[in-house]
Design a protein around this motif. Structure first.
Motif, PDB file in Angstrom:
ATOM      1  N   SER A 146      38.352  23.596  35.744  1.00  0.00           N
ATOM      2  CA  SER A 146      38.078  22.779  36.918  1.00  0.00           C
ATOM      3  C   SER A 146      36.625  22.344  36.833  1.00  0.00           C
ATOM      4  O   SER A 146      36.041  22.297  35.751  1.00  0.00           O
ATOM      5  CB  SER A 146      38.379  23.573  38.192  1.00  0.00           C
ATOM      6  N   ASN A 147      36.033  22.019  37.955  1.00  0.00           N
ATOM      7  CA  ASN A 147      34.609  21.697  37.964  1.00  0.00           C
ATOM      8  C   ASN A 147      33.966  22.313  39.185  1.00  0.00           C
ATOM      9  O   ASN A 147      34.636  22.633  40.180  1.00  0.00           O
ATOM     10  CB  ASN A 147      34.378  20.185  37.919  1.00  0.00           C
ATOM     11  N   ALA A 148      32.654  22.501  39.107  1.00  0.00           N
ATOM     12  CA  ALA A 148      31.943  23.211  40.160  1.00  0.00           C
ATOM     13  C   ALA A 148      31.912  22.433  41.470  1.00  0.00           C
ATOM     14  O   ALA A 148      31.565  22.997  42.515  1.00  0.00           O
ATOM     15  CB  ALA A 148      30.520  23.520  39.710  1.00  0.00           C
ATOM     16  N   GLY A 149      32.291  21.158  41.446  1.00  0.00           N
ATOM     17  CA  GLY A 149      32.370  20.396  42.677  1.00  0.00           C
ATOM     18  C   GLY A 149      33.646  20.637  43.460  1.00  0.00           C
ATOM     19  O   GLY A 149      33.783  20.162  44.592  1.00  0.00           O
ATOM     20  N   ASN A 150      34.566  21.392  42.885  1.00  0.00           N
ATOM     21  CA  ASN A 150      35.828  21.718  43.546  1.00  0.00           C
ATOM     22  C   ASN A 150      35.671  23.004  44.336  1.00  0.00           C
ATOM     23  O   ASN A 150      35.476  24.081  43.771  1.00  0.00           O
ATOM     24  CB  ASN A 150      36.925  21.870  42.484  1.00  0.00           C
ATOM     25  N   ALA A 151      35.771  22.923  45.647  1.00  0.00           N
ATOM     26  CA  ALA A 151      35.572  24.094  46.504  1.00  0.00           C
ATOM     27  C   ALA A 151      36.625  25.162  46.271  1.00  0.00           C
ATOM     28  O   ALA A 151      36.401  26.339  46.593  1.00  0.00           O
ATOM     29  CB  ALA A 151      35.579  23.676  47.977  1.00  0.00           C
ATOM     30  N   ASP A 152      37.761  24.812  45.710  1.00  0.00           N
ATOM     31  CA  ASP A 152      38.827  25.782  45.463  1.00  0.00           C
ATOM     32  C   ASP A 152      38.768  26.390  44.065  1.00  0.00           C
ATOM     33  O   ASP A 152      39.582  27.260  43.737  1.00  0.00           O
ATOM     34  CB  ASP A 152      40.195  25.118  45.657  1.00  0.00           C
ATOM     35  N   ALA A 153      37.832  25.942  43.256  1.00  0.00           N
ATOM     36  CA  ALA A 153      37.729  26.460  41.892  1.00  0.00           C
ATOM     37  C   ALA A 153      37.293  27.924  41.923  1.00  0.00           C
ATOM     38  O   ALA A 153      36.610  28.371  42.854  1.00  0.00           O
ATOM     39  CB  ALA A 153      36.749  25.637  41.076  1.00  0.00           C
ATOM     40  N   PHE A 154      37.684  28.661  40.877  1.00  0.00           N
ATOM     41  CA  PHE A 154      37.337  30.081  40.806  1.00  0.00           C
ATOM     42  C   PHE A 154      36.292  30.339  39.735  1.00  0.00           C
ATOM     43  O   PHE A 154      36.392  29.865  38.607  1.00  0.00           O
ATOM     44  CB  PHE A 154      38.564  30.941  40.497  1.00  0.00           C
ATOM     45  N   GLU A 155      35.288  31.134  40.107  1.00  0.00           N
ATOM     46  CA  GLU A 155      34.348  31.759  39.184  1.00  0.00           C
ATOM     47  C   GLU A 155      34.018  33.126  39.769  1.00  0.00           C
ATOM     48  O   GLU A 155      33.974  33.289  40.983  1.00  0.00           O
ATOM     49  CB  GLU A 155      33.052  30.969  39.052  1.00  0.00           C
ATOM     50  N   GLY A 156      33.742  34.086  38.918  1.00  0.00           N
ATOM     51  CA  GLY A 156      33.404  35.412  39.424  1.00  0.00           C
ATOM     52  C   GLY A 156      33.795  36.495  38.449  1.00  0.00           C
ATOM     53  O   GLY A 156      33.551  36.395  37.246  1.00  0.00           O
ATOM     54  N   ILE A 157      34.431  37.555  38.960  1.00  0.00           N
ATOM     55  CA  ILE A 157      34.804  38.719  38.158  1.00  0.00           C
ATOM     56  C   ILE A 157      36.320  38.876  38.129  1.00  0.00           C
ATOM     57  O   ILE A 157      36.975  38.825  39.180  1.00  0.00           O
ATOM     58  CB  ILE A 157      34.180  40.012  38.734  1.00  0.00           C
ATOM     59  N   ARG A 158      36.870  39.070  36.930  1.00  0.00           N
ATOM     60  CA  ARG A 158      38.265  39.464  36.776  1.00  0.00           C
ATOM     61  C   ARG A 158      38.309  40.950  36.416  1.00  0.00           C
ATOM     62  O   ARG A 158      37.431  41.451  35.698  1.00  0.00           O
ATOM     63  CB  ARG A 158      38.963  38.644  35.689  1.00  0.00           C
ATOM     64  N   ILE A 159      39.346  41.629  36.882  1.00  0.00           N
ATOM     65  CA  ILE A 159      39.499  43.064  36.641  1.00  0.00           C
ATOM     66  C   ILE A 159      40.817  43.300  35.907  1.00  0.00           C
ATOM     67  O   ILE A 159      41.859  42.766  36.310  1.00  0.00           O
ATOM     68  CB  ILE A 159      39.471  43.860  37.963  1.00  0.00           C
ATOM     69  N   PHE A 160      40.753  44.103  34.846  1.00  0.00           N
ATOM     70  CA  PHE A 160      41.930  44.430  34.042  1.00  0.00           C
ATOM     71  C   PHE A 160      42.120  45.945  33.981  1.00  0.00           C
ATOM     72  O   PHE A 160      41.141  46.704  33.978  1.00  0.00           O
ATOM     73  CB  PHE A 160      41.784  43.895  32.619  1.00  0.00           C
ATOM     74  N   ASP A 161      43.373  46.366  33.896  1.00  0.00           N
ATOM     75  CA  ASP A 161      43.729  47.760  33.618  1.00  0.00           C
ATOM     76  C   ASP A 161      43.959  47.873  32.118  1.00  0.00           C
ATOM     77  O   ASP A 161      44.854  47.215  31.561  1.00  0.00           O
ATOM     78  CB  ASP A 161      44.996  48.129  34.394  1.00  0.00           C
ATOM     79  N   ILE A 162      43.153  48.706  31.443  1.00  0.00           N
ATOM     80  CA  ILE A 162      43.290  48.857  29.989  1.00  0.00           C
ATOM     81  C   ILE A 162      43.736  50.275  29.631  1.00  0.00           C
ATOM     82  O   ILE A 162      43.419  50.765  28.538  1.00  0.00           O
ATOM     83  CB  ILE A 162      41.980  48.503  29.258  1.00  0.00           C
ATOM     84  N   SER A 163      44.443  50.938  30.546  1.00  0.00           N
ATOM     85  CA  SER A 163      44.940  52.284  30.244  1.00  0.00           C
ATOM     86  C   SER A 163      45.827  52.261  29.003  1.00  0.00           C
ATOM     87  O   SER A 163      45.839  53.214  28.214  1.00  0.00           O
ATOM     88  CB  SER A 163      45.694  52.868  31.437  1.00  0.00           C
ATOM     89  N   ASP A 164      46.573  51.171  28.810  1.00  0.00           N
ATOM     90  CA  ASP A 164      47.317  50.944  27.581  1.00  0.00           C
ATOM     91  C   ASP A 164      46.547  49.886  26.793  1.00  0.00           C
ATOM     92  O   ASP A 164      46.618  48.694  27.104  1.00  0.00           O
ATOM     93  CB  ASP A 164      48.740  50.465  27.891  1.00  0.00           C
TER      94      ASP A 164
END
Length: 484
Positions: A146-164
């Motif tokens: 997307s682009n930073a001018g889109n108020a609905d765009a996502f940026e930040g932190i993603r979280i994953f489970d890596i137990s497997d």
């Protein structure tokens, strides 16, 4: 010359007797030592395209090329995190988990395609945190750009489970203003909570989720028993005066931080914040307090920081040229694009005297690089020799440098690994991150993949007695022989 611009509380005043007094603590000048001078070399003495050269105390034991779909030139390899017999390599397109139970034969365990740019990572038990710095249409893996001018765009932190490790699972995401260029894991003292200090910058009035002024970081709280409920718990303003905007030669004015290294055992943190270097008291991890701040007329972009094990020295790096320029040639001054080493006087914490950073010296690799090689100080970590100060560091196409900074005024290179240029033309490549982990050095090469190096040097032998079960270089551990 480095200077202190005076106290910065980081938010509304909270009197703890920690601020330095006076508007200017005074300038420190130091004559450059011979360690700064690049070794003269004719063009025909530089490594050829793709040629590998190294010091006598280094052995190149393994290389694993970037696997598809991470093998394009635009899919940069980035940062590394370690857990047990695994190293995880971040990438602009996601991350790759390698089995390093035999460091001489690393094997790919899994690949997670989840584009978002930057790919800064950290690991905490069964959780992996991943920085997203390029806007996506939504928070899910596979969402289009997307682009930073889109108020609905996502940026930040993603979280994953890596137990497997063979099948990581996406858990949750937390949106942060201006995204997450980097993040730093701060383990909660209760053992039940993680905190993430999210660093980001480059605000614009045209970006609804990244408005100026952006003189803050975001702090995310992650309950370890319910990571899906992770949320922002504070956004402390670290530069209530707006930070360093006016210094000539800055790549960008201070608008938040680029990277933060925490030293949890000592409740301190060092922030590299574009135009400023800072120290913070993190005894309350949700309420960090800026207790010291320095600037340097030779720095263009304060990029990262590392403490010595005793906490009495701090290495700050300057990413002159943003990582894409050839700044290790004889056309660039040796104090530009270098490390600046400071000594730290005083202690940080309740009842402590005022901490003070004092400039001691610069370090830049003494090996000239070609005009077709991007080269500048970048990510590194201590080599854990108790009572001594050794550092391994990436320099993009300047390779990997092992540094003795026991005398901070005369830091010197004692080992190196270097590839010749990618091509005749200047192009982005080289070592993004180089870290020591359980007897080996691991380097994340932007284009060439994962490199493993073995160092044989009597000065560093004691480091082999230190074993980590988990290692995030920006969450700095205190080490003793036999324990990381």
């Amino acid at each position: 010359m480095p200077t202190s611009p005076g106290p910065s509380t980081g938010r509304a005043p909270r009197t703890r007797g920690l601020w330095r007094t006076g508007a200017l603590a005074g300038a420190v000048t130091l004559a450059l030592t011979t360690s700064l001078g690049a070794v003269p070399a004719a063009a025909d003495e530089l490594p050829g395209i793709g040629e590998v050269v190294m010091s006598d105390n280094i052995t190149h034991v393994a290389n694993v090329p970037k696997p598809a779909p991470f093998d394009t030139q635009a899919a940069y390899n980035t940062d590394l995190a370690f857990t047990g017999d695994y190293v995880i390599d971040g990438n602009y397109n996601g991350f790759v988990i390698y089995d390093i139970s035999d460091p001489t034969e690393p094997g790919i365990v899994s690949k997670v395609l989840c584009e978002g740019g930057q790919g800064d990572i950290s690991v905490s038990g069964d959780l992996l945190y991943f920085s997203v710095d390029y806007p996506r249409a939504d928070e899910n893996c596979g969402s289009p750009a997307s682009n930073a001018g889109n108020a609905d765009a996502f940026e930040g932190i993603r979280i994953f489970d890596i137990s497997d490790k063979s099948a990581p699972q996406y858990v949750a995401a937390v949106r942060t203003d201006c995204g997450s260029h980097t993040h730093t894991l701060v383990p909660g003292e209760d053992g039940k909570t993680d905190y993430l200090y999210v660093s980001s910058y480059a605000p614009s009035a045209n970006f609804p989720n990244c408005q100026p002024p952006h003189d803050k970081i975001a702090i995310i709280e992650v309950p370890l028993d319910d990571p899906a409920s992770a949320a922002i718990v504070n956004e402390p303003v670290l530069f209530p005066d707006g930070g360093n905007h006016d210094q000539p030669g800055l790549s960008r004015p201070t608008q938040g931080c680029h990277d933060i290294t925490v030293y949890p055992e000592r409740d301190i943190a060092a922030g590299a914040c574009m135009g400023d270097g800072i120290l913070m008291d993190i005894s309350d991890p949700v309420e960090p307090v800026v207790v010291e701040r320095v600037q340097d007329e030779n720095f263009a972009f304060w990029h990262s920081a590392t403490f010595s094990n005793d906490g009495k020295k701090v290495i700050f790096t300057d990413e002159l040229g943003g990582g894409g320029a050839a700044t290790c040639t004889d056309q660039t001054a040796p104090e530009h694009g270098a490390n600046a080493i400071f000594t730290l006087k005083g202690r940080i914490g309740p009842g402590a005297n005022d901490p003070e950073l004092n400039f001691a010296g610069y370090y830049k690799i003494p090996r000239l690089q070609g005009a077709n090689e991007n080269c500048v100080a970048h990510n590194g970590s201590l080599i854990p020799v108790q009572g001594k100060d050794y550092f391994v560091q990436s320099w993009y196409q300047g390779g990997v440098s092992i540094i003795d900074f026991n005398n901070p005024a005369r830091a010197r290179e004692i080992g190196y690994f270097d590839r010749g240029p990618l091509s005749e033309q200047l192009s982005m490549g080289g070592s993004w991150s180089a870290y020591y982990y359980n007897g080996y050095i691991y380097s994340s090469d932007i284009q060439k993949g994962l490199d493993v190096l073995k160092v044989e040097d009597r000065r560093l032998k004691q480091a082999e007695k230190v074993e980590y079960t988990e290692f995030n270089p920006q969450t700095q551990p205190h080490y003793k022989p036999g324990r990381g």
